[in-house]
Design an enzyme around this catalytic site. Sequence first.
Site, mmCIF file in Angstrom:
data_model
loop_
_atom_site.group_PDB
_atom_site.id
_atom_site.type_symbol
_atom_site.label_atom_id
_atom_site.label_comp_id
_atom_site.label_asym_id
_atom_site.label_seq_id
_atom_site.Cartn_x
_atom_site.Cartn_y
_atom_site.Cartn_z
ATOM 1 C CG HIS B 67 11.524 9.388 -37.076
ATOM 2 N ND1 HIS B 67 10.999 9.607 -35.822
ATOM 3 C CD2 HIS B 67 11.525 10.605 -37.688
ATOM 4 C CE1 HIS B 67 10.697 10.892 -35.689
ATOM 5 N NE2 HIS B 67 11.012 11.523 -36.807
ATOM 6 C CG HIS B 69 12.868 13.440 -39.263
ATOM 7 N ND1 HIS B 69 11.502 13.549 -39.228
ATOM 8 C CD2 HIS B 69 13.222 13.413 -40.567
ATOM 9 C CE1 HIS B 69 11.048 13.596 -40.480
ATOM 10 N NE2 HIS B 69 12.073 13.515 -41.297
ATOM 11 C CG ASP B 71 13.082 16.274 -34.620
ATOM 12 O OD1 ASP B 71 13.298 15.515 -35.588
ATOM 13 O OD2 ASP B 71 11.933 16.554 -34.230
ATOM 14 C CG HIS B 72 12.806 12.153 -33.471
ATOM 15 N ND1 HIS B 72 11.831 11.875 -32.548
ATOM 16 C CD2 HIS B 72 12.330 13.190 -34.218
ATOM 17 C CE1 HIS B 72 10.797 12.688 -32.736
ATOM 18 N NE2 HIS B 72 11.074 13.496 -33.745
ATOM 19 C CG HIS B 155 7.084 10.988 -39.255
ATOM 20 N ND1 HIS B 155 6.581 12.264 -39.364
ATOM 21 C CD2 HIS B 155 8.366 11.118 -38.835
ATOM 22 C CE1 HIS B 155 7.514 13.133 -39.012
ATOM 23 N NE2 HIS B 155 8.610 12.459 -38.699
ATOM 24 C CG ASP B 176 8.091 13.123 -35.115
ATOM 25 O OD1 ASP B 176 7.840 13.283 -33.903
ATOM 26 O OD2 ASP B 176 8.957 13.767 -35.730
ATOM 27 C CD GLU B 201 3.751 13.857 -33.960
ATOM 28 O OE1 GLU B 201 3.814 15.109 -33.893
ATOM 29 O OE2 GLU B 201 3.796 13.209 -35.025
ATOM 30 C CG HIS B 413 7.707 16.186 -31.499
ATOM 31 N ND1 HIS B 413 7.171 16.860 -32.558
ATOM 32 C CD2 HIS B 413 8.887 15.686 -31.953
ATOM 33 C CE1 HIS B 413 7.969 16.758 -33.609
ATOM 34 N NE2 HIS B 413 9.036 16.063 -33.273
HETATM 35 ZN ZN LIG Z 1 10.233 15.147 -34.729
HETATM 36 ZN ZN LIG Z 2 10.202 13.372 -37.575
#
Ligand SMILES: [Zn+2]
Ligand SMILES: [Zn+2]
Lengths: 624, 630
Positions: B67, B69, B71-72, B155, B176, B201, B413
Amino acid sequence: MYTYTCLSQSRGYNLPSCHMVNLSGFHILFDCPLDLSATTIFSPVSTSLYEQTFTTPSSKKLLDSNNLIPIEPYYKTIEGVHLWNVSLIDVVLISSPMGMLGLPFLTRSKGFSAKIYATEAATRVSEFMMKDLVAMHMEFKQLYGPQETNFLQLFNWEELEALPPSLKEIVLGKNGTHLGSWMPLYSAADVKECLQKVETLKYAEEACYNGTLIMKAFSSGLEIGACNWSIKSPKRNISYISSSIFSSGVAMDFDFHALIGSDPLIYSDFASTLGSDYANALEFNSDDDILLNSDENSEEMEKMEFICSCSMDSVKDGGSVLIPIGRLGIVLQLLELFALHIDSFDMKVPIFIISSVAEELLAYTNILPEWLCNHRQEKEPCIVFCPHWSLRVGPVVHLLHRWHEDPNSLLVLEEGIDTDLALSPFKPIAMKVLECSFYSGIKLEKVPQLLKMLHPKQILLPDYTKQLFEPLSKSLPCLFYTEFETLCLPNSNNLSELNIATNLASQLTFSKMKNEELSISRLRGELYLEHGKQYLIGGKEVKGLETEIGLLVHWGKVDLESLVVELEKVGVKGSFECGSNVVNVVEPNKGFIEVKETSVVISSGDESFGLLISDVVLSLLNGI
Amino acid sequence: MAIDCLVLGAGQEVGKSCVVVSINGKRIMFDCGMHMGYTDHNRYPDFSLISKSGDFNNALSCIIITHFHLDHIGALPYFTEVCGYNGPIYMTYPTKALAPLMLEDYRKVMVGRGEEQQFTYENIIDCMKKVTAVDLKQNVQVDKDLQIRAYYAGHVLGAAMFYACVGDSAMVYTGDYNMTPDRHLGAAQIDRLQLDLLITESTYATTIRDSKYAREREFLKAVHKCVSNGGKVLIPTFALGRAQELCILLDDYWERMNLKVPIYFSAGLTIQANLYYKVLINWTSQKVKDTYATRNAFDFKNVHQFDRTLLDAPGPCVLFATPGMISGGFSLEVFKHWAPCESNLITLPGYCVAGTVGHKLMSGKPTKVDLDKDTQIDVRCQIHQLSFSPHTDAKGIMDLVKFLSPKHVILVHGEKPKMDLLKSRIKSELGIECFDPANTETVSFPSTHFIKSDASNAFIRSSLTPNFKFPKDEITDTPSLHVCDERVSEGILTMGKGQKVKVIHQDELVTMVGGGKTEVEFGYCFGLNLCSLKNVSKEVRVSNGDDSLLGVLNMKLSDEFGELGVRDCKGSLEVNSFRVRVCKNDDCPHRVDRDELSERLECVFFCCNWSILDKSIAWRVISVMKNMDL
Ligand SMILES: [Zn+2]
Ligand SMILES: [Zn+2]
Ligand SMILES: [Zn+2]
């Protein structure tokens, strides 16, 4: 073994073919179309209105002045589908929006319980088409009243025989067998009920039926949502290719990679070759690129450009343009092209799309809705897209009545219906008529190379292509089918794939066969079928005396002389008389060994002694 | 064959998600995220562990992004444009559409903070060109052996779990996900799959969330209270997902309560994202879809675009501003203006990465926040932490693990202590191997492998034929209700040189090797004393007739071998292949000890024969018979 029956061969974009396959004991129906071109035998909505004023209700008048039938139309389904016991159908696979138009007839039949799979997009587009058809048909209901006239009971046999030939052929079919396929139209409720039974898929999404069949739809390029099917079962992988287009203007391209290596490949895409003459013998292209490098789309664009420029000419002369084309992909491309043309000529020409569902339909395909307008008919020149191409129902009928005598107006028709018959109620026609044909399948000269590339173990082709493909049979394993004839095809071998768990395999104890380079081992496990694959895994240990030893099989011949020698080696003394088949054992215990054709019988009164003898006998046999 | 799982990021932490899994010779990178809490080399996964030489194209089969985000996906442009990875990259259509917005937003924040930029705008555009977009559930053949498939993860818009299989081995990487439906997104959905590995996660490894509606009411109450006192509400959010959900919530509430206080979106991003939502409606929850035809849930009546001049304008308002953790950008700017005032309210997302202002505000009740060496902000405003987060809670994780029942689970995660607890629950409650490796650690285990063989139809048929047994009730002579179907497949596996392994039915083997089947049988004819037979049953009057002799025998044998079923056939008794009948033939070939027995006068001979299969049963029966003769 599996069986295959062609229920109806394709007759172009609007009437895809229809097939039934019995695979692994499941009946799979491919497509359930509706022959809407047959509706041309009925009087169109408005002419029948005029007719009504001339006929007295009491007189039985079978045909109107145009030789058409002035009653609420019946619709022609695929006869073969209804001859089938619907409760026997397990799976229905839909390949295009048109392949779904006859489905409500099937789903409302008693006993229907099959699972229906179609792509999301084909389902939506088909939903619009069915709703539109039902809505347009309402006009007939308003005209003729709520009571139903049974079309089939209206005529007696002599009257049917006396129909004009073009009508007679449509009503009865070439062989006079089609009478049973006429039905009154389904209702909005039938459509709704039908759609609820459809399981929608994305392209390349797996659908699993009964753990055995894995079905996937891949884009065919013909139309938005149209697809070909791949069906995997433990025994064989079937591919079904309906009408396809390598590179299409609107729909996703023909995705054939997943259809490689099937057994068999059902190839029914000959819609575009029907009726044309095959002048040249078919041959393979040496180059796959020629196949894939597609000129179809540019040819299509040229045709559409031509339609546009003709339309512009008409508009400039003060005429209007009427385009009753049902192909969504073509309509979308024409819309775009018209917008460009109108812009570049700096003209103000309204484009109308008249349909009960047009707004919803175009919103679905993400076209900007600036062109939309419901039921507006202006006096100024305009371009109108509207249903229905049969010219019997829908806004097209009214517009034709208005414009047919205007020599500046233009009617754009798609090839595929009997134009004479279709236009007969609107005569005299002064407006220009442009007949055009678009690709609705792969070009014939490309088919051999495509088939070769797909590398099927067997190809099923319609019989009328026999003269074309038989010369290629060295590289293409072809089998030809005839409508309604069921082909029973034996499995090429009686094997199927089995996945054996490694932990089970590691427990096997192999023994080498005498004189042969073959190792064998007894195998025991639990067989299960999941997602179209067979697995054998280490089973739970089975209790019970009878299986302790397992089922033993022995084969080979026991020769008495060797038997005596081998017995001697373990301290058992015995002898046999010449010509006898019994060894008389004397030491250490008494016993007999009788060697027969298919058995060896050991007579002994002592358990362990008996076993000792049997061990010797078994050592002389092969066994497991 | 084996599965090796190298954790490059999000190992025992949240941030820079990146796991490289080798599965049957294929190597997949799942997510390529960055860590918001670092500005040094720690912000990116240590890519050198994938390939010392830096030849990432040969080291990886593909990259899968779950996705948008950061952090991904935050390190993706760096990995492709700076490190030079050129291979295939897969993500869903919405992620592909929205990721460049997120990356550009982040890049601007970096530049705004005066940091050295890691990649340029052009890098982002070039990187996205390499991405192949996939549809949910679409089977994508990455190469001949590797197939992947995306599943809906909830998510955020476009978030997907990814399934990957190579040969007989398969795994799922969740990214996530959310197991309970949101206002704007549905709950994660996945098929029951046969998996060697599940990488999940574990952000909320130990939390069980309470009712969502209670938390929504709390949020609305806090906002309402603040604006009715003339305060300003700052809602720092990520551009997508949460903002829309909160907006639906507020817009609804404003309608109902007839509030006139303006709600603003900070410029650009969110409005643009709303446009995408309209296009990508297929990805939203069923409820949003159902109402879409009549009312677009994302057309907010009360929401306006924010103008910078409104920052210090008097009067209450609500403002959505990015980024979510107040790590810089516009939300930080607004924070500086509004934090010193008591009547204002700042809501914080459920999770803030260490090092961000959001994180500082969450830890205790700070009265001052240091932005850098020279800037200190007084914090007098109220802080409300939003506890509804789009991550699954512990129950959701357990439900998913139980549903999929993989052979191994790897947790990423999350935070170490909580992950430990979850790990032991998965082991003890579900009996599944579970790991929570730290960054740069590798977990390895063997992969599932099946031996491919050809099975004959006869073998399959014999295996599928029900092996029902109806143990007969001897008293009523009716089949008992107890039916057993122990369907064990018995076959022969054959292996010839250079041939595929074949599994056949045993009858086929005999034909295959060309010989006839030979049965090995036993025979034994022996005498029993007639008197003792009569003594067995005192009630039954025993005549010398053979039938009644067998009748007596039947009673005795049924007592002893009832479970096997003793069949009374005319003139003989049968137990499995064992058959006994009265023998009148003095020259019977089975009478082996003729001399000894011929002396006994009151003797009846019983002739027995049986197949080698029943050798032990046979001798048990014979011994029971002989014991009658005392
Ligand atoms: Zn994340
Ligand atoms: Zn996320
Ligand atoms: Zn005997």
